[in-house]
Design a protein around this motif. Structure first.
Motif, PDB file in Angstrom:
ATOM      1  N   ILE A   1     -16.794   6.101  -1.588  1.00 11.38           N
ATOM      2  CA  ILE A   1     -16.731   6.754  -2.883  1.00 11.38           C
ATOM      3  C   ILE A   1     -16.141   5.482  -3.984  1.00 11.38           C
ATOM      4  O   ILE A   1     -15.019   5.318  -3.659  1.00 11.38           O
ATOM      5  N   PRO A   2     -16.797   5.062  -4.980  1.00  8.63           N
ATOM      6  CA  PRO A   2     -16.399   4.245  -5.692  1.00  8.63           C
ATOM      7  C   PRO A   2     -15.191   4.760  -6.729  1.00  8.63           C
ATOM      8  O   PRO A   2     -15.129   5.875  -6.988  1.00  8.63           O
ATOM      9  N   LEU A   3     -14.495   3.658  -7.182  1.00  6.81           N
ATOM     10  CA  LEU A   3     -13.244   3.907  -8.100  1.00  6.81           C
ATOM     11  C   LEU A   3     -13.488   2.927  -9.171  1.00  6.81           C
ATOM     12  O   LEU A   3     -13.261   1.892  -9.116  1.00  6.81           O
ATOM     13  N   VAL A   4     -13.899   3.747 -10.272  1.00  2.00           N
ATOM     14  CA  VAL A   4     -14.521   2.770 -11.486  1.00  2.00           C
ATOM     15  C   VAL A   4     -13.945   3.528 -12.616  1.00  2.00           C
ATOM     16  O   VAL A   4     -13.776   4.592 -12.719  1.00  2.00           O
ATOM     17  N   THR A   5     -13.409   2.578 -13.486  1.00  2.00           N
ATOM     18  CA  THR A   5     -12.637   3.084 -14.711  1.00  2.00           C
ATOM     19  C   THR A   5     -13.147   2.018 -16.051  1.00  2.00           C
ATOM     20  O   THR A   5     -13.095   0.935 -15.785  1.00  2.00           O
ATOM     21  N   GLY A   6     -13.598   2.346 -17.170  1.00  2.00           N
ATOM     22  CA  GLY A   6     -13.735   1.583 -18.041  1.00  2.00           C
ATOM     23  C   GLY A   6     -14.957   0.665 -17.846  1.00  2.00           C
ATOM     24  O   GLY A   6     -14.876  -0.748 -18.249  1.00  2.00           O
TER      25      GLY A   6
ATOM     26  N   MET B   1     -12.781   4.418  -2.190  1.00  2.00           N
ATOM     27  CA  MET B   1     -12.092   5.170  -1.281  1.00  2.00           C
ATOM     28  C   MET B   1     -13.145   5.379  -0.155  1.00  2.00           C
ATOM     29  O   MET B   1     -14.120   5.829  -0.185  1.00  2.00           O
ATOM     30  N   LEU B   2     -12.455   5.038   1.095  1.00  2.00           N
ATOM     31  CA  LEU B   2     -13.122   5.266   2.413  1.00  2.00           C
ATOM     32  C   LEU B   2     -12.830   6.374   3.126  1.00  2.00           C
ATOM     33  O   LEU B   2     -11.535   6.701   3.139  1.00  2.00           O
TER      34      LEU B   2
END
Length: 216
Positions: free
Chosen positions: A165-170, A177-178
Motif C-alpha cells: 500500500i503506497p505512502l504518498v504525501t504532497g 507499507m507491506l
C-alpha cells in the motif's frame, strides 16, 4: 347465465389481484434487500472512519520515526487479525551516505506470528523492486509485484496473502507499507480499504519526522 358471467369476472379479478400481490411482494423483497445492503455498507463506512480516526489519535504528536512506525504497526496488527507489517521507505535525497535509490526497511514483530516460513517475505525485496512499487503509487497485489521484478518461490508465495500500500504525501512517494499473513486467511477488500484510509496521514507524519531530523 348472469351468475356464470359474474363468477367468470370474479375469477379474473382474483387472478389479477394475485398477480399484482406477487409483483408487489417481489418489489418489497427487492426494496428490503437494497435497504439491508445499504445498511451494511453504511456500517462498513462508519467502521472505516472510526478506524482512521482512532489511528490518527494514536500517532498524534509522535516525532520519532521509529516510534511512529512502531505505533502504526501495533495499531494495524491490533485491528486486523494475524497481520504482519513492514515499511519500505525510500531514502531521503541529500542525506549523507545515502543514494537516492536506497531504501530503509522497518519491521516490527506481531504478538501472534504466523508460521515462521511465512515471516520473511520482505527479504525478497531489493532496491529496484522497492523503487518500482513506490513509483506505481497504487495498491499492488502479489501479481503486480511479480510483474515489477519480485523473485520468489511459487511454493512460498502460495503460503501468504500480501499487498503493498503506497505512502504518498504532497504528490511524492515516501515508499509503501507491506502487509501480509497466511494464505489460509486471505486479505479482504474491506481490510485493504481500511488500511489505505490511514496511509495519507501516516505518510505526512513520516515526512514530518524526517524533516525534524534534517533540521537538527
Amino acid at each position: 347465465m348472469n351468475d356464470e358471467i359474474r363468477n367468470k369476472r370474479l375469477r379474473l379479478l382474483i387472478k389479477k389481484f394475485n398477480k399484482q400481490r406477487k409483483k408487489q411482494a417481489k418489489q418489497i423483497d427487492i426494496l428490503c434487500n437494497d435497504i439491508m445492503t445499504a445498511h451494511k455498507d453504511f456500517l462498513k463506512t462508519l467502521h472505516t472512519i472510526g478506524f482512521a480516526a482512532d489511528f490518527y489519535n494514536a500517532i498524534a504528536g509522535l516525532t520519532d520515526l521509529n516510534e511512529l512506525l512502531c505505533t502504526a504497526s501495533s495499531y494495524i496488527q491490533k485491528h486486523t487479525p494475524d497481520i504482519h507489517v513492514a515499511f519500505f521507505l525510500l531514502a531521503q535525497s541529500g542525506v549523507e551516505g545515502m543514494q537516492p535509490d536506497n531504501f530503509e526497511l522497518h519491521v516490527f514483530e506481531s504478538d501472534e506470528p504466523i508460521d515462521p516460513d511465512d515471516r520473511r517475505v520482505e527479504n525478497f525485496f531489493n532496491t529496484e523492486l522497492v523503487t518500482n512499487i513506490s513509483k506505481s503509487n497504487q495498491i499492488c497485489t502479489i501479481e503486480d509485484m511479480l510483474g515489477m521484478g519480485l523473485q520468489c518461490s511459487p511454493v512460498f508465495l502460495e503460503k501468504i496473502s500480501t499487498a503493498a500500500i503506497p505512502l504518498v504525501t504532497g504528490g511524492s512517494s515516501m515508499g509503501f507499507m507491506l502487509i501480509y499473513r497466511s494464505s489460509r486467511n486471505q486479505l479482504t477488500a474491506d481490510e485493504l480499504k481500511a488500511v489505505s484510509q490511514i496511509t495519507p496521514g501516516l505518510a505526512r507524519s513520516i515526512a514530518s519526522c524526517r524533516a525534524l531530523v534534517s533540521n537538527i
